[in-house]
Design a protein around this motif. Structure first.
Motif, short mmCIF file in Angstrom:
data_model
loop_
_atom_site.label_atom_id
_atom_site.label_comp_id
_atom_site.label_asym_id
_atom_site.label_seq_id
_atom_site.Cartn_x
_atom_site.Cartn_y
_atom_site.Cartn_z
N LEU A 80 0.83 -1.21 0.00
CA LEU A 80 0.00 0.00 0.00
C LEU A 80 0.86 1.26 0.00
O LEU A 80 0.55 2.24 -0.69
CB LEU A 80 -0.95 -0.03 1.21
N VAL A 81 1.96 1.23 0.75
CA VAL A 81 2.85 2.40 0.78
C VAL A 81 3.39 2.64 -0.64
O VAL A 81 3.38 3.77 -1.15
CB VAL A 81 4.00 2.18 1.80
N ARG A 82 3.81 1.56 -1.31
CA ARG A 82 4.32 1.70 -2.70
C ARG A 82 3.20 2.16 -3.64
O ARG A 82 3.43 2.97 -4.55
CB ARG A 82 4.89 0.38 -3.20
N ALA A 83 2.00 1.65 -3.41
CA ALA A 83 0.87 2.06 -4.28
C ALA A 83 0.61 3.56 -4.16
O ALA A 83 0.32 4.23 -5.16
CB ALA A 83 -0.39 1.27 -3.88
N TYR A 84 0.75 4.12 -2.95
CA TYR A 84 0.52 5.57 -2.78
C TYR A 84 1.63 6.38 -3.45
O TYR A 84 1.41 7.50 -3.88
CB TYR A 84 0.40 5.93 -1.28
N TYR A 85 2.80 5.79 -3.55
CA TYR A 85 3.90 6.46 -4.27
C TYR A 85 3.58 6.50 -5.77
O TYR A 85 3.62 7.57 -6.40
CB TYR A 85 5.21 5.70 -4.01
#
Ligand code: NAD
Ligand code: DAU
Length: 350
Positions: free
Chosen positions: A166-171
């Motif tokens: 999820l953190v990568r998806a927000y990036y």
């Protein structure tokens, strides 16, 4: 003055990070957000609580109504996110708490950061602290690199893997400036005595059985918590946005070998005849889905940012044992109350 949010700062690693940042960066305002679960303990931070650049806020990351107003109030410049349910055994007996805190809690923080940084993400950073367990279990050979496919096998590691995604998806989707690090097993003072090293120190001290899961042949890569702290400091300030960095001790131990070393160290410090504490070793039913081996390749962090582990394992273990022996009151406090129920369910009914 920059305002930095550290979540989970009352826990084991978080308290080391808070202390380090408060002391090293007097021009940062450090806000420690923690729900004070069984693992969170403000005793860990007595020495910095009166510093002018430190503030504590009790809040639960799984409630967006508690989180968004804090981001609006403080307008954080950076986030170092450690708050989590962190113990594998507890994730086996109660997976849902891990889903709520580790996944939903992380998304609440991402949403809040996105909300306040949407117009000006430059110079801001959401740093997500993760684990090597997302990569799964190794055989006898090989190392986890940043490109190893995710293969989590416990509810804990699956919840951490999910939060990493999820953190990568927000990036990628929202251009949120993020960085992630995945670290191996930490040890040191202030660790809750549910984890192997502090649990066994506590039991040896009290002449209680040492519950070794399975045959004790599982391998972990141990890193002194202050080395992890130094890596986090470096990545927070010099890490490349959007990147992932593996952090490890290059220090693999079979559980049984580590436990025997710990027994020898404790015999020496407690004035017991050599071999006394080893007699407490008791083999018990294995952990369900017990990952065989973790080993980190931290070459990227070493080559790109110049970090390397600095604390020799035996010296670090001596320091750790000394800390627990000198902080008996801390241990007695955290092992009263709920701990007894946990211990009974985890070990006495095994
Ligand atoms: P810990 O269990 O000692 O501390 C966790 C802290 O988070 C506690 O202070 C707790 O009160 C707080 N917390 C829990 N749920 C919360 C919630 N809903 N809202 C706000 N605060 C909450 O954990 P630790 O071992 O210090 O690990 C910290 C982080 O580092 C975790 O994200 C963990 O996954 C990661 N990590 C740990 C290790 C390790 O060996 N311990 C290794 C690699 C990565
Ligand atoms: O690898 C990083 C991870 O290390 C972190 O992400 C986790 O938050 C942290 O808890 C730790 O996970 P482990 O499961 O490896 O740590 P733990 O201390 O629980 O166990 C270490 C090893 O010792 C593991 O192989 C299980 C074994 N063990 C553990 C306990 C608590 C025993 O044999 N007996 C025990 O009573």
């Amino acid at each position: 003055m920059k305002t930095i949010l550290i979540t989970g700062g009352a826990g084991f690693i978080g308290s080391h990070i808070v202390r380090f940042f408060v002391n090293k960066y007097p021009h940062y305002r450090i806000v420690n957000l923690d729900a004070l679960t069984y693992a969170g303990n403000l005793e860990n931070l007595r020495d910095v609580e009166d510093k002018p650049n430190y503030e504590f806020v009790k809040a639960d990351i799984s409630f967006d109504k508690e989180i968004m107003p804090l981001f609006e109030k403080y307008r954080f410049d950076g986030v170092i996110h450690l708050a989590a349910e962190s113990h594998v055994d507890r994730s086996i007996s109660n997976p849902m708490e891990f889903i709520i805190t580790n996944i939903i809690g992380t998304v609440n923080l991402l949403n809040a950061a996105r909300h306040i940084w949407k117009d000006q993400p430059e110079g801001k950073l959401f740093y997500h602290i993760s684990t090597d367990e997302v990569y799964g279990s190794l055989g006898e050979e090989g190392y986890f690199t940043e490109n190893t496919p995710y293969d989590p096998r416990s509810p804990y590691s699956a919840s951490k893997a999910s939060s990493d995604h999820l953190v990568r998806a927000y990036y990628h989707t929202f251009n949120l400036p993020i960085v992630i690090s995945n670290c191996s097993n930490n040890y040191g003072g202030n660790q809750f005595p549910e984890k192997l090293i502090p649990l066994f120190i506590h039991n040896i001290r009290n002449n209680k059985p040492l519950p070794v899961y399975g045959k004790g042949e599982n391998v972990r890569d141990w890193l002194f918590v202050e080395d992890h702290t130094a890596a986090i400091d470096l990545i927070f300030h010099k890490g490349k946005t959007g990147e992932t960095y593996n952090i490890g001790g290059n220090n693999e131990w079979r559980n049984i070998d580590l436990i025997k070393l710990l027994c020898r160290i404790m015999d020496g410090k407690l004035g017991r005849a050599e071999g006394t504490s080893e007699k407490l070793i008791t083999y018990v039913k294995d952990r369900a889905g017990h990952d065989l081996r973790y080993a980190i390749d931290s070459g990227k962090l070493q080559h790109e940012l110049g970090w390397s582990p600095s604390v020799d394992f035996e010296k670090g273990l001596h320091k750790t044992v000394d800390w627990y022996l000198a902080n008996e009151e801390w241990l007695n406090n955290v092992t009263s109350g709920d701990y007894k129920k946990y211990y009974e369910e985890q070990y006495l009914k095994r």
